[in-house]
Design a protein around this motif. Structure first.
Motif, PDB file in Angstrom:
ATOM      1  N   UNK A 206       0.855  -1.194   0.000  1.00 30.92           N
ATOM      2  CA  UNK A 206       0.000   0.000   0.000  1.00 30.92           C
ATOM      3  C   UNK A 206       0.886   1.238   0.000  1.00 30.92           C
ATOM      4  N   UNK A 207       0.456   2.248  -0.724  1.00 29.49           N
ATOM      5  CA  UNK A 207       1.261   3.472  -0.854  1.00 29.49           C
ATOM      6  C   UNK A 207       0.364   4.693  -0.708  1.00 29.49           C
ATOM      7  N   UNK A 208       0.751   5.557   0.182  1.00 29.00           N
ATOM      8  CA  UNK A 208       0.025   6.821   0.341  1.00 29.00           C
ATOM      9  C   UNK A 208       0.689   7.889  -0.507  1.00 29.00           C
ATOM     10  N   UNK A 209      -0.121   8.510  -1.359  1.00 27.28           N
ATOM     11  CA  UNK A 209       0.342   9.696  -2.073  1.00 27.28           C
ATOM     12  C   UNK A 209      -0.784  10.699  -2.001  1.00 27.28           C
ATOM     13  N   UNK A 210      -0.475  11.991  -2.060  1.00 29.39           N
ATOM     14  CA  UNK A 210      -1.576  12.942  -1.889  1.00 29.39           C
ATOM     15  C   UNK A 210      -2.334  13.177  -3.190  1.00 29.39           C
TER      16      UNK A 210
END
Ligand SMILES: Cc1cc2nc3c(=O)[nH]c(=O)nc-3n(C[C@H](O)[C@H](O)[C@H](O)COP(=O)(O)OP(=O)(O)OC[C@H]3O[C@@H](n4cnc5c(N)ncnc54)[C@H](O)[C@@H]3O)c2cc1C
Lengths: 284, 768
Positions: A174-178
Motif C-alpha cells: 500500500x502506498x500513500x500519495x496525496x
C-alpha cells in the motif's frame, strides 16, 4: 560526455570496469531527470538498453529472477500472479509512460527511500545479483540500501538481476500519495507472510533515510498470528500497526509530516494485515 | 430564397486552429523559436530571500568559452525599475535581493550549456539578512523591517456599509460565527515555460517574440528600461502554453532584449520548469478572519472581515487584487451592515500577483465556509441559507454599486439542486488513494458540499480599459475574405476562434483569417479578468459594423439598392427578410475596406479610500458548484467523485471553448482545494517542481455535470458575460465543504492536506 553502448552483458561489464565513473542508464527515467537538472555531470553514460538478456525473467529454484531491465509495465502484465505485491507496487509507479520505461534495476540503482519496489523486495526477502568482471555477488536486499540514495554496489559492478522468492503466502503493498496517481510516496508499506516457515516480512518506504524493515513487528506478528486459521486478534493487529509505525524514522518535509507518516503506516499495516487474514482475501 | 446565418459564426463551436497541432505536438510555442546565429540567455537568481549584494564578479563567467555577455544592474540602459501598477521591481537586483529567485545577472552564450555554466561561475558576495516572512507582522508590527522604504502596506482598502460595529445591530443576530481561514500559495502551473526571442534591429530597436498576456503593456514597460523610444520596441505574440495570470508581469522580456542589444545578435531565453516556478508571480496566500451574524431564518445581519494578502517582494498587481478582495469579499449576498478591511503586504516571500480569479478566490473560500458554518449552526440546508441571502438584479453590493444586469444566483441554486447526485460507491470505483491500494473501503466516508462565487469581469476601479480591432474586407477570386487583426493574446482560451466567429456573423463571410497578434495594431488590453470575449470581441464587432457601413455606402455609390435593415450573409448583401440583393465580391471589386475601432466598456469609478464606496465594477459573473467526495478519514486521502456546476454566461459564444473553460477553471479550483501549494519556509520555495507541486491529473478530476444559463447583460456585446474565472472560485469551497461534511472537521485551510484530516493535532483549522 561519452556514450558507451555495449552490445551484450560481457561488454557491459568490461566497459564498467574500464570506466568506473560511467553512469549506467537503463530506462533513463531517473538519470535523464538528474542530467536535466544538472544534479550530476558524469564523464560517461553506459547504456544498458541494448542488452537483451537483462530484459528477461525466469523462474528457478523457488525464485522469480527478474533481469535488471524488466520494466514495471512488464511486471504488471506478466507477473501479477507470481509476484502480486510487486505488481501492486508497480501499478503505483508514475504514469503509463514512465512504467513503460522504468525498470526494477533502475529503481534499485537509484536506491531512493521512496522507490516503490523496495518495500516489497524487503518484505519478500529478495536478493540482488551484482556482477563485475571479477564475478557475481549476491546481496540480500536488506543490505543493499546503505544510505540516502546509496547502494552497496562497487564502482565496477552492475545489477544483473533481482531474485524474489516465489510467493509463499499472502502479501500486500500500500502506498500513500496525496494525488490519486503519478505521485511519489508520502510513505508506503509492504508485508508478506511465509506460510511454510511461518515468518513475516515487512518493508517501509519514504519514512526514513532508506527503505526500512520493521523487525520487531515481524517477530511480534509471527508469534501473535494463528498460522493455521490465518487469523489475528484486533488487539494484535493494532499492536502490529504500532510496531510498524515505531520502526520508521520519518521527517517533516514538503510531502508530509513525520507524525502523519507514522499514523499512515500504522493504518496501512493494520489494513494490509486484515486483507491477508480475511478469508476472501486469502483466496486471491 | 433566404440566406442563413453564416456557419461557424457565434454560437457554433468551429474547430480551433491551434487544437490539432497542439494535440499532435506540432504547435510552435515560444520555446521553439529559433533563428540562425541566435544566442541563448540564462539568468542568475538569488538563493536568499533577503540579502545585500556586496559585490558581483562576472569575470569567471566571461572567461568561459562561448560566453558573449554577462550583464548586471549596472548594464540596464534606461530606467532600472518596472511594474504593472507601481514601478518597484528592478530589472536586475540593485544592491539588494528581496526574494528567493530574484534575477541578479544575465548571460548570453553560444549554447545553453555554456550559458548555464557561466551563470554558475558568477561570484556574488551576499550579506544575508533575516527575511520578512510573517504576513501579519509585516503589516502590523511596527518593529518589522521594511521590505521597501515606503513600508510594508501595499494597499489597505476598507469597505464600510451600515453599522456593523453597532452593538444594537449585532444584537439582532441570533447566531454569530467567527472563524479564521487560510489559503496557500497557488501557482498558475502553465505547461509552456516562460520563453521568447529578442532580435536586435537595424534602427537600434528590438523585435520581441514572446509568450505573454498583453503585448502593449509589455512594450510600455520594456522601452523605458532599455532607454528606447516606444516605437523601437516591437512585439509579436509567440505561441503561448497557458497563462492564467502568470504572464501578466514581465519575465525574460527585458533581459533578452538587453542581451540582444548588447551583443547585436538574436537572443532566446527559455526557462526550465524549476526556473519557471521562480519566473512568475503566484496567487496571493491569504489569512482571513470573518465574523458573520444571522437571524434564525438565515438572513445575514452583519459581516466583518479582515483579509490579509501576501504580495511578496514586489507590488505587481497586489493593489488591484486587494480592491477585488475588498469589494467582492462577502460574496454574492445582500448584507446591510458590513465592515471589511483588506490589506496587501510586502514581504520577502515570492512575489504574488495575477492568477485566475484575481483576489476573488481567497475570499470565496472564506465566505462560503462561513455560510456553511452558519447553516450548520441554524440547522439549515447550505443552499437554503445561500438562496435566502443571494443577490439578484437590483441588489446593492457592499461598495454601494447596484447590480443592474441579471444575477440569477437563486435560480442557479435551484438548477444545481435538480441535478442528479452520483450513485453510491460501487465495487470497481476508484477509491481515495487511487491506485495506492490504501483502502478497500475502510474508513471511506462520502460528503457533499456547495460553493458559489462572484467575480468582476473586465478591469475595475476607473481603469481606462479598451481593445482595438482592425478588420479588412476584400474580394479575391470572386470570393469575399476578411482579416481580423488585434493585439489580443491567445493564451489557449480560444480567442482566435471567437474573433473569427464574430467576423463571420457580422460580415456574413466564410473566409476569415485572424492575423498574428502584434503591436502594429492598437492595444487589446490583457487576456485576463475574463475580459477578451467582451472587450476584443466588442472591438471586432465594432470594426465589423464599421466595415459593413462602408460596404453599404460603396454599394449605393455603385448603384445597388441597399434597403434599410439590410445585412451581410452568405457573401452577399441581403435584405432585412434575407432576400439576396448583391454579391459582396461584385460590390468590392478590387477595393479593400478596412476599419479600425477601439472598444471601451462603460466607465467605472474608484473605491472611496475610507469607506470603499463606489461603482468600481463593469460586470458581475457567477458560478456555483456542488462537490461530492469520498474521504478516507483515517488516512486523510480525498477523492473527488463528482463536480456539478451551474454558470450564467449571458450568451454562449462557443460552447466547446466555454465548456473547456468551465472544466479547466473547476480543475484549478480542485487543485487549490486538495493539492496545489508552493510551500515556502523562511522565504524559500521548497517544491519548485512538478514532482512536489501537484496539479490534478485525469484520475483526480471527476466527471462534471454542467448547466449553462444565458441571461443577457444588455450592456455587453451580444449580452455575453466573461466566463473564464468564475468556476475557479466556487469549486474550491464546494470541495472543502464536502470534505468537512465527510469528516466533521472544521478545515479552515486550503489546500487540505492528508495530515489535516488524519492527524487531528495537525488540523490547521481554528475556531474563533
Ligand atoms: C515522472 C516520473 C515519475 C516517477 N514516479 C515514480 C514512482 O511513482 N515510484 C518510483 O519508485 N519511482 C518513480 N520514478 C523514478 C523512476 O522512474 C524509477 O526509479 C525507475 O525505476 C528508474 O528506472 P530506470 O530504468 O528509468 O532507471 P535509470 O534512470 O536508467 O537509472 C536509475 C539509476 O540506476 C542506475 N542503474 C540503472 N540500471 C542499472 C544496472 N543494471 N546496474 C547498476 N545501476 C543501474 C543508474 O545508473 C541510475 O543511477 C519516477 C520518475 C519520473 C520521471
Amino acid at each position: 560526455m561519452e556514450f558507451l553502448a555495449p552490445a551484450d552483458w560481457t561488454e557491459a561489464l568490461e566497459a564498467k570496469a574500464a570506466h568506473p565513473g560511467a553512469v549506467p542508464i537503463c530506462g533513463g527515467t531517473d538519470v535523464m531527470v538528474e542530467l536535466n537538472f544538472e544534479l550530476r555531470r558524469p564523464p560517461a553514460l553506459l547504456d544498458l538498453g541494448r542488452i537483451r538478456a537483462l530484459k528477461d525473467w525466469e523462474v528457478c529454484d523457488g525464485h522469480v529472477r527478474l533481469g535488471a531491465a524488466v520494466t514495471f509495465a512488464r511486471i504488471i502484465s506478466a507477473l501479477a500472479d507470481r509476484l502480486p505485491a510487486l505488481a501492486t507496487a508497480a501499478r503505483t509507479v508514475g504514469s503509463p509512460q514512465i512504467r513503460n520505461r522504468a525498470t526494477i534495476g533502475g529503481n534499485l540503482g537509484t536506491a531512493s527511500p521512496a522507490g516503490d519496489a523496495h518495500p516489497v523486495l524487503l518484505a519478500t526477502g529478495a536478493v540482488v545479483e551484482a556482477e563485475s568482471v571479477r564475478g557475481v555477488r549476491t546481496i540480500p536486499v536488506g543490505d543493499f540500501f546503505t544510505g540516502v540514495k546509496r547502494n552497496a554496489l562497487e564502482p565496477d559492478e552492475l545489477i544483473r538481476a533481482v531474485r524474489i522468492p516465489e510467493t509463499a503466502g499472502p502479501q500486500q503493498f500500500a502506498k500513500v500519495g496525496s494525488r490519486n496517481a503519478m505521485v511519489i510516496a508520502v510513505c508506503s508499506f509492504a508485508v508478506a507472510l511465509d506460510l511454510e516457515r511461518r515468518t513475516v516480512g515487512t518493508g517501509i518506504g519514504s519514512a526514513g533515510p532508506r527503505p526500512l524493515t520493521a523487525p520487531a513487528a515481524e517477530d511480534f506478528l509471527a508469534g501473535a498470528l494463528d498460522w493455521d486459521g490465518l487469523a489475528v486478534s484486533e488487539d494484535a493487529a493494532e499492536r502490529f500497526g504500532a510496531l510498524v509505525a515505531a520502526a520508521a524514522s520519518p521527517i517533516d518535509d514538503v510531502r508530509g509530516t513525520a507524525a502523519y507518516r507514522r499514523r499512515a503506516l500504522a493504518v496501512m499495516a493494520v489494513r494490509t494485515l486484515r486483507w491477508m487474514t480475511e478469508k476472501e482475501a486469502v483466496a486471491v | 430564397m433566404t440566406i442563413q446565418a453564416s456557419a461557424a459564426g457565434i454560437g457554433d463551436s468551429p474547430t480551433r486552429p491551434d487544437g490539432t497541432p497542439k494535440v499532435l505536438g506540432a504547435f510552435g510555442y515560444a520555446s521553439d523559436l529559433t533563428v540562425p546565429g541566435m544566442l541563448h540567455g540564462a539568468t542568475l537568481r538569488s538563493p536568499h530571500p533577503r540579502a545585500l549584494i556586496k559585490s558581483i564578479d562576472v569575470g569567471p563567467a566571461l572567461a568561459i568559452p562561448g560566453v558573449r555577455a554577462v550583464l548586471t544592474a549596472e548594464d540596464i540602459p534606461g530606467t532600472k525599475y518596472y511594474g504593472l501598477i507601481a514601478q518597484d521591481c528592478p530589472v536586475l537586483a540593485l544592491g539588494e535581493v528581496r526574494y528567493h529567485g530574484e534575477p541578479v545577472a544575465i548571460v548570453a552564450a553560444d549554447d545553453v550549456a555554456a550559458a548555464r555554466r557561466a551563470v554558475a561561475a558568477i561570484v556574488v558576495d551576499y550579506e544575508v539578512l533575516t527575511p520578512v516572512t510573517d504576513l501579519r507582522a509585516a503589516l502590523f508590527d511596527p518593529d518589522s523591517p521594511k521590505v521597501h522604504a515606503g513600508g510594508n502596506v501595499v494597499r489597505h482598502q476598507p469597505v464600510r456599509r451600515g453599522r456593523a460595529d453597532d452593538p444594537d445591530i449585532r444584537a439582532l443576530a441570533d447566531v454569530v460565527v467567527t472563524r479564521e481561514y487560510q489559503v496557500g500559495m497557488q501557482d498558475q502551473a502553465f505547461l509552456g515555460p516562460e520563453a521568447g526571442l529578442a532580435v536586435p534591429a537595424a534602427d537600434g530597436g528590438v523585435d520581441l517574440h514572446v509568450a505573454t498576456q498583453w503585448l502593449h503593456a509589455d512594450a510600455e514597460q520594456i522601452a523605458p528600461c532599455l532607454g528606447l523610444a516606444p516605437e523601437l520596441v516591437r512585439m509579436t505574440l509567440a505561441g503561448v502554453g497557458g497563462a492564467f495570470g502568470g504572464r501578466e508581469d514581465l519575465s525574460m522580456q527585458i533581459h533578452a532584449a538587453m542581451l540582444a542589444l548588447r551583443t547585436g545578435l538574436p537572443v532566446r531565453m527559455t526557462y526550465n520548469r524549476r526556473e519557471s516556478f521562480f519566473g512568475h508571480v503566484h496567487r496571493h496566500p491569504a489569512v482571513m478572519r470573518y465574523t458573520h451574524g444571522a437571524r434564525r431564518d438565515g438572513t445575514l445581519v452583519f459581516v466583518t472581515a479582515e483579509i490579509l494578502l501576501d504580495g511578496g517582494a514586489y507590488a505587481s498587481t497586489t493593489e488591484a487584487v486587494v480592491g477585488n478582495a475588498a469589494s467582492l469579499g462577502v460574496g454574492p449576498y445582500e448584507v446591510e451592515h458590513l465592515a471589511i478591511d483588506a490589506y496587501g503586504a510586502y514581504t520577502n516571500n515570492p512575489p504574488c500577483g495575477a492568477m485566475r480569479g484575481f483576489g476573488a478566490v481567497q475570499t470565496c473560500f472564506a465566505y462560503e465556509s462561513q455560510m456553511d458554518a452558519l447553516a450548520a449552526e441554524l440547522g439549515m440546508h447550505p443552499l437554503d441559507i445561500r438562496a435566502r441571502n443571494a443577490v439578484k438584479q437590483g441588489s446593492v453590493t457592499p461598495t454601494g454599486q447596484v447590480i443592474d444586469a441579471p444575477a440569477p444566483v437563486a435560480e442557479m441554486f435551484a438548477q444545481l439542486r435538480a441535478m442528479p447526485l452520483p450513485p453510491d460507491r460501487a465495487a470497481g470505483d476508484l477509491l481515495p488513494g487511487g491506485y495506492g491500494n490504501t483502502t478497500h473501503g475502510e474508513g471511506v466516508r462520502r460528503g457533499v458540499g456547495y460553493g458559489v462565487g462572484i467575480k468582476n469581469i473586465c478591469y475595475s476601479e476607473g481603469f481606462d480599459d479598451f481593445s482595438t480591432a482592425r478588420v479588412t474586407l476584400s474580394a479575391a477570386d470572386g470570393e469575399p475574405a476578411v482579416t481580423v487583426h488585434t493585439a489580443a493574446a491567445e493564451v489557449g482560451q480560444g480567442l482566435v476562434t471567437v474573433q473569427g466567429q464574430i467576423a463571420r456573423t457580422e460580415l456574413g463571410v466564410e473566409r476569415v483569417a485572424v492575423a498574428q497578434a502584434d503591436t502594429t495594431v492598437g492595444s487589446a488590453g490583457s487576456s485576463s479578468a475574463s475580459r477578451q470575449s467582451y472587450m476584443t470581441g466588442g472591438a471586432v464587432k465594432a470594426a465589423c459594423e464599421a466595415v459593413r457601413e462602408r460596404v453599404f455606402s460603396l454599394a449605393r455609390e455603385r448603384g445597388f439598392q441597399v434597403a434599410e435593415g439590410s445585412r451581410l450573409a452568405g457573401g452577399k448583401i441581403v435584405s432585412a427578410s434575407g432576400e439576396p440583393l448583391v454579391d459582396l465580391a461584385l460590390v468590392l471589386g478590387a477595393d479593400v475596406v478596412e476599419e479600425t475601432r477601439e472598444y471601451r466598456h462603460r466607465p467605472t469609478g474608484p473605491l472611496d479610500r475610507m469607506t470603499g464606496q463606489g461603482s468600481s465594477h463593469v460586470q458581475f459573473a457567477f458560478a456555483a458548484h456542488r462537490a461530492v467526495v469520498d474521504v478516507d478519514v483515517e488516512l486523510g486521502l480525498v477523492r473527488v467523485v463528482r463536480l456539478d456546476v451551474v454558470q450564467d454566461v449571458g450568451r454562449i459564444m462557443n460552447r466547446q471553448s466555454l465548456e473547456g473553460q468551465i472544466q479547466g477553471g473547476t480543475a484549478q479550483g480542485l487543485g487549490l482545494a486538495v493539492l496545489e501549494e508552493i510551500v515556502v519556509a523562511d522565504g524559500k520555495v521548497r517544491n519548485p517542481s512538478f514532482t512536489d507541486y501537484l496539479i490534478p491529473t485525469i484520475l483526480d478530476m471527476p466527471p462534471m455535470g454542467m448547466r449553462i444559463l444565458e441571461y443577457p447583460d444588455p450592456a455587453a456585446p451580444y449580452g455575453l458575460r466573461g466566463a473564464g474565472e468564475p468556476p475557479t472560485l466556487s469549486s474550491t469551497p464546494a470541495i472543502a465543504a464536502a470534505v468537512r461534511d465527510a469528516t466533521g472537521l472544521a478545515l479552515g485551510r486550503v489546500p487540505i492536506r492528508p495530515e489535516h484530516i488524519a492527524v487531528p493535532a495537525q488540523n490547521a483549522a481554528r475556531d474563533g
